[in-house]
Scaffold this active site. Structure first.
Site, PDB file in Angstrom:
ATOM      1  N   SER A  92       0.935  -1.121  -0.043  1.00  0.00           N
ATOM      2  CA  SER A  92      -0.061  -0.119  -0.092  1.00  0.00           C
ATOM      3  C   SER A  92       0.746   1.452  -0.117  1.00  0.00           C
ATOM      4  CB  SER A  92      -0.984  -0.006   1.271  1.00  0.00           C
ATOM      5  OG  SER A  92      -1.926   1.004   0.771  1.00  0.00           O
ATOM      6  N   HIS A 228      -7.613  -5.661   0.202  1.00  0.00           N
ATOM      7  CA  HIS A 228      -6.585  -4.667   0.260  1.00  0.00           C
ATOM      8  C   HIS A 228      -5.659  -5.342   1.298  1.00  0.00           C
ATOM      9  CE1 HIS A 228      -4.532  -0.720   0.050  1.00  0.00           C
ATOM     10  NE2 HIS A 228      -4.234  -0.887   1.295  1.00  0.00           N
TER      11      HIS A 228
END
Length: 261
Positions: A92, A228
């Site tokens: 990320s 995610h």
């Protein structure tokens, strides 16, 4: 090795370091996000996990809200780690930071990382319009819970929020301000592996291929089940993917150092 407080170092099994994996956590994350990785990696690989300031044992230090400063600081620490091949893994927010550090090591110190693994984030010049650091505490907590991940449970403890939310907001401010144009991002010489979860709404799988625009050595895309934070639910699969690359480095390095028989 001068690592200071920036790196959490996990010594190579067997005592001899022939390659290093440097891991860059997500926004709001800590080095603990990769605590299970060292035991899954090949012998001879030292694991270095970046610990950002403003959290856990660095909580007394001011957070960094600028990507240039963050990348410069990490690069300065890693200069002394280039005596063996390096691979990077960024998750990320850590993906953009890993790229920025990789290009600095290449540009300023002549070190090309063996492979840049990026996870759950598209190429920096294709990210637009994030303003999550402006959310109310309640909405920010809700958005973090929705992402799941290794830190999700801590949001169930209100007494911890004064410790957790400030570094999270600082990281999100850093990301919101990091909006480089394509012309400002040179292609690095390291090959890229871009990986993501098949149900990650923050980074559609099609966007992962855009990392190819930032390397001269080619990019590949790996899709895993999950959202995610698929790293948490599929850690074994991801570390197996990384280990295959690291094992090549270990074997090559071993052949070089052993010399003729």
């Amino acid at each position: 090795m001068r690592s200071g407080t920036w790196l959490r170092r996990h010594a190579a099994e067997g005592g001899q370091t022939v390659a290093r994996l440097v891991c860059f956590p997500h926004a709001g994350g800590t080095a603990a996000a990769f605590q299970g990785w060292p035991a899954r990696l090949p012998a001879g690989v030292e694991t270095l996990v970046v610990q950002y300031p403003g959290r856990q044992d660095r909580i007394s230090e001011p957070c960094i809200e600028d990507m240039t400063e963050m990348a410069d600081r990490v690069t300065a620490v890693l200069r002394d780690c280039c005596d063996v091949p390096l691979a990077f893994f960024g998750h990320s927010m850590g993906s953009g930071l890993a790229y920025e550090v990789a290009r600095r090591l290449e540009r300023d110190h002549g070190t090309v990382v063996s492979r840049l693994f990026v996870s759950s984030r598209t190429a920096p010049h294709h990210v637009h319009g994030e303003k999550r650091h402006l959310l109310s505490d309640e909405d920010l907590v809700a958005s973090m819970r929705a992402l799941g991940g290794p830190d999700a449970e801590v949001y169930d403890h209100p007494q911890l929020l004064p410790l957790i939310l400030p570094p999270l907001r600082a990281d999100l401010r850093l990301l919101d301000a990091y909006r480089p144009e394509r012309a400002a991002l040179p292609r690095i010489q390291a090959p890229v592996t871009a990986c993501g979860g098949d149900s990650d709404h923050t980074c559609p799988t099609a966007d992962l291929a855009l990392w190819e625009e930032l390397t001269t050595a080619g990019a590949e895309v790996r899709i895993h089940p999950g959202g995610h934070h698929f790293l948490r639910t599929h850690e074994a699969d991801v570390t197996d993917m990384v280990s295959k690359h690291l094992l090549t480095l270990v074997q090559t390095r071993g052949d070089t150092t052993d010399g003729p028989s």
